[in-house]
Design a protein around this motif. Structure first.
Motif: not given
Length: 300
Positions: A186, A188, A204, A215, A217-218, A221-224
């Motif tokens: 990933f 980041l 996670q 960030s 993540g799992s 995928g990743v969210e911010s």
């Protein structure tokens, strides 16, 4: 952040006594460990709120990590590249085990989640990762260096499933522990991962850097999410994976409902940057840092 309606809690207690900025903590029951940037290591009783044992300059160059292994043992890891395993009954003066690992590293040694305290991930030479087997008393390479990613900044994981490894390049890698291979990467940040934490199930993770981006993540995928201040220095998941705490350069401890990406509280008691936050197994939150104070909180 301005929409938070709940009043932030007051600390349960404050532990004072260190004379150097605090770099690491760990706790189990009423037993708390702390290490400092000058290499001092202390043992506290959180019921009496007193320091029970103090070892000045126990590590040359500073203490990177203190971690509870079991009810009877813990380890300390210093910047000089020495890891010492301590029996609480015998005290600091007679470590039951001592081993060398790489110096000049950002990676803190950490117990493998599924090893019952018998396996410890340690920094290896040339930015590799080693695994120390306490039963056999020897260390072996766990993951080879990744030249394109730079130094290992942090890792958390198990010996029979997966690990997360955070790098200087701003990447986090999902590693198959049995095959010793990276399964997924990933990207980041464009800067090093400064703060990192994975939840107990290793499904996670959260990561922070010098910017105002957190960030989340799992394996998928990743969210911010944005934090209204730059410089995340430490992160910690609560054991139920519902809350995450961060410590920052802005002297604030922030608590998030990580499932809904929602801020819950800002704790503003520190007077200097917060180097370490840690949720304990009984859901207390510990924070410590440059002001040399240790705060303990009862969070929701």
């Amino acid at each position: 952040w301005n929409s938070m309606s709940r009043r932030p809690p007051d600390p349960v207690c404050v532990l004072r006594g260190h004379t150097s900025p605090i770099s690491c903590v760990d706790s189990v029951d009423h037993f708390l460990l702390s290490g400092t940037q000058s290499g001092d290591v202390a043992v506290w009783n959180t019921q009496t709120r007193h320091m029970e044992e103090f070892m000045p300059k126990y590590h040359i160059g500073g203490a990177l990590q203190v971690q509870v292994i079991s009810d009877t043992h813990f380890f300390t890891h210093g910047r000089e590249g020495i890891l010492r395993i301590i029996d609480r009954q015998k005290g600091f003066s007679t470590p039951v085990e001592q081993m060398d690992c790489a110096s000049l590293t950002f990676m803190k040694a950490t117990v493998a989640r599924d090893s019952d305290g018998n396996a410890i991930f340690t920094p290896g030479n040339m930015d590799s990762i080693n695994l120390y087997d306490r039963r056999e008393g020897k260390s072996s390479q766990f993951l080879d260096r990744q030249p394109s990613k730079g130094m290992v900044m942090a890792m958390e994981g198990s010996i029979n499933a997966d690990c997360f490894v955070a790098y200087e390049s701003g990447h986090v890698a999902l590693v198959d522990s049995r095959m010793h291979q990276i399964r997924r990467e990933f990207s980041l940040f464009s800067t090093p991962v400064i703060a990192f934490s994975a939840n107990r199930e290793l499904t996670q993770f959260v990561a922070g850097t010098i910017s105002d981006v957190l960030s989340v993540g799992s394996r998928e995928g990743v969210e911010s999410m944005k934090i209204p201040s730059e410089g995340i220095l430490s992160l910690s998941y609560r054991c139920d994976s519902k809350l995450v705490a961060s410590g920052g350069k802005d002297r604030k401890v922030r608590v998030f409902d990580i499932r809904h990406k929602r801020p819950l509280a800002i704790l503003s008691n520190h007077s200097k940057p917060v180097n370490v936050v840690l949720f304990t197994q009984d859901k207390y939150l510990i924070s410590a840092g440059e002001d040399m104070n240790i705060f303990i909180w009862d969070i929701y």
